[in-house]
Design a protein around this motif. Structure first.
Motif, PDB file in Angstrom:
ATOM      1  N   SER A   1     -45.750   2.081  23.750  1.00  0.00           N
ATOM      2  CA  SER A   1     -45.910   0.754  24.657  1.00  0.00           C
ATOM      3  C   SER A   1     -46.718  -0.095  24.057  1.00  0.00           C
ATOM      4  O   SER A   1     -47.024  -1.452  24.371  1.00  0.00           O
ATOM      5  N   HIS A   2     -47.714   0.443  22.950  1.00  0.00           N
ATOM      6  CA  HIS A   2     -48.703  -0.697  22.298  1.00  0.00           C
ATOM      7  C   HIS A   2     -48.129  -0.967  20.748  1.00  0.00           C
ATOM      8  O   HIS A   2     -48.765  -1.767  20.047  1.00  0.00           O
ATOM      9  N   HIS A   3     -46.861  -0.635  20.445  1.00  0.00           N
ATOM     10  CA  HIS A   3     -46.278  -0.630  19.078  1.00  0.00           C
ATOM     11  C   HIS A   3     -44.989  -1.030  19.078  1.00  0.00           C
ATOM     12  O   HIS A   3     -44.211  -0.293  19.125  1.00  0.00           O
ATOM     13  N   GLU A   4     -44.816  -2.625  19.325  1.00  0.00           N
ATOM     14  CA  GLU A   4     -43.262  -3.013  19.413  1.00  0.00           C
ATOM     15  C   GLU A   4     -42.589  -2.709  17.891  1.00  0.00           C
ATOM     16  O   GLU A   4     -43.033  -2.877  17.003  1.00  0.00           O
ATOM     17  N   GLY A   5     -41.257  -2.147  18.351  1.00  0.00           N
ATOM     18  CA  GLY A   5     -40.451  -1.944  17.041  1.00  0.00           C
ATOM     19  C   GLY A   5     -40.706  -0.757  16.331  1.00  0.00           C
ATOM     20  O   GLY A   5     -40.248  -0.618  15.153  1.00  0.00           O
TER      21      GLY A   5
ATOM     22  N   ASP B   1     -33.604  -5.678  14.227  1.00  0.00           N
ATOM     23  CA  ASP B   1     -33.126  -6.977  13.853  1.00  0.00           C
ATOM     24  C   ASP B   1     -33.240  -7.032  12.248  1.00  0.00           C
ATOM     25  O   ASP B   1     -32.463  -7.853  11.583  1.00  0.00           O
ATOM     26  N   SER B   2     -34.349  -6.331  11.569  1.00  0.00           N
ATOM     27  CA  SER B   2     -34.217  -6.445  10.232  1.00  0.00           C
ATOM     28  C   SER B   2     -33.559  -5.460   9.134  1.00  0.00           C
ATOM     29  O   SER B   2     -33.380  -5.685   8.259  1.00  0.00           O
TER      30      SER B   2
ATOM     31  N   ARG C   1     -29.427  -0.299   9.565  1.00  0.00           N
ATOM     32  CA  ARG C   1     -29.567   1.168   9.554  1.00  0.00           C
ATOM     33  C   ARG C   1     -30.464   1.967  10.488  1.00  0.00           C
ATOM     34  O   ARG C   1     -30.635   2.978  10.726  1.00  0.00           O
ATOM     35  N   CYS C   2     -31.612   1.089  10.680  1.00  0.00           N
ATOM     36  CA  CYS C   2     -32.702   1.704  11.507  1.00  0.00           C
ATOM     37  C   CYS C   2     -32.531   1.335  13.067  1.00  0.00           C
ATOM     38  O   CYS C   2     -32.169   0.166  13.657  1.00  0.00           O
ATOM     39  N   ARG C   3     -32.903   2.456  13.694  1.00  0.00           N
ATOM     40  CA  ARG C   3     -32.998   2.260  15.414  1.00  0.00           C
ATOM     41  C   ARG C   3     -34.643   2.186  15.693  1.00  0.00           C
ATOM     42  O   ARG C   3     -35.376   3.128  15.163  1.00  0.00           O
ATOM     43  N   VAL C   4     -34.911   0.938  16.505  1.00  0.00           N
ATOM     44  CA  VAL C   4     -36.247   1.027  16.979  1.00  0.00           C
ATOM     45  C   VAL C   4     -36.250   1.653  18.483  1.00  0.00           C
ATOM     46  O   VAL C   4     -35.174   1.580  18.974  1.00  0.00           O
TER      47      VAL C   4
END
Length: 142
Positions: free
Chosen positions: A43-47, A83-84, A87-90
């Motif tokens: 909740s304190h670290h987006e992405g 978005d960047s 291959r990665c899921r946030v």
């Protein structure tokens, strides 16, 4: 005087137990300390990604997966494409998680205030200097 390592372990267990039983149980029913802690971090670290959680908490890939699977199943988290990096899921909070975020923050602040009761600013600063040295020493042991 007790060994420092033993004192840290005992104190850490007390903190976890008190946070779980007195501060967070009413907010996040059905989740354990680790799951609640991970949810708070997200909740304190987006992405944030699962790999980020592994590094931050020092947990294995399987432990992080287990925690995240419960949080997804309980409706607190979802996965989104980065978005960047395709291959990665946030990891993203759901509306359900957002609703408890403020209450969790208040509970955390109350706990922190009570934990520091009777500790001077000077002693708190000394504590953080000692902890930083211990962390450095632990890092050198890896």
């Amino acid at each position: 005087m007790e060994p420092i390592g033993k004192t840290i372990v005992i104190t850490s267990k007390q903190v976890r137990r008190i946070i779980g039983t007195k501060y967070l149980d009413n907010l996040i029913a059905g989740l354990n300390y680790a799951q609640g802690h991970v949810l708070g971090y997200i909740s304190h670290h987006e992405g944030v990604t699962a790999t980020d959680l592994q590094k931050h908490f020092g947990l294995s890939k399987s432990s992080v997966s287990e925690i995240l699977n419960v949080l997804v199943k309980e409706g607190y988290l979802t996965y989104e494409k980065s978005d960047s990096d395709a291959r990665c899921r946030v990891i993203a909070l759901t509306e359900k998680a957002e609703l408890i975020r403020e209450k969790q923050e208040q509970a955390s602040q109350q706990f922190e205030t009570r934990l520091k009761k009777g500790i001077s600013q000077e002693d708190e600063e000394a504590f953080y200097r000692v902890i930083a040295t211990i962390e450095k020493n632990l890092e050198e042991m890896k």
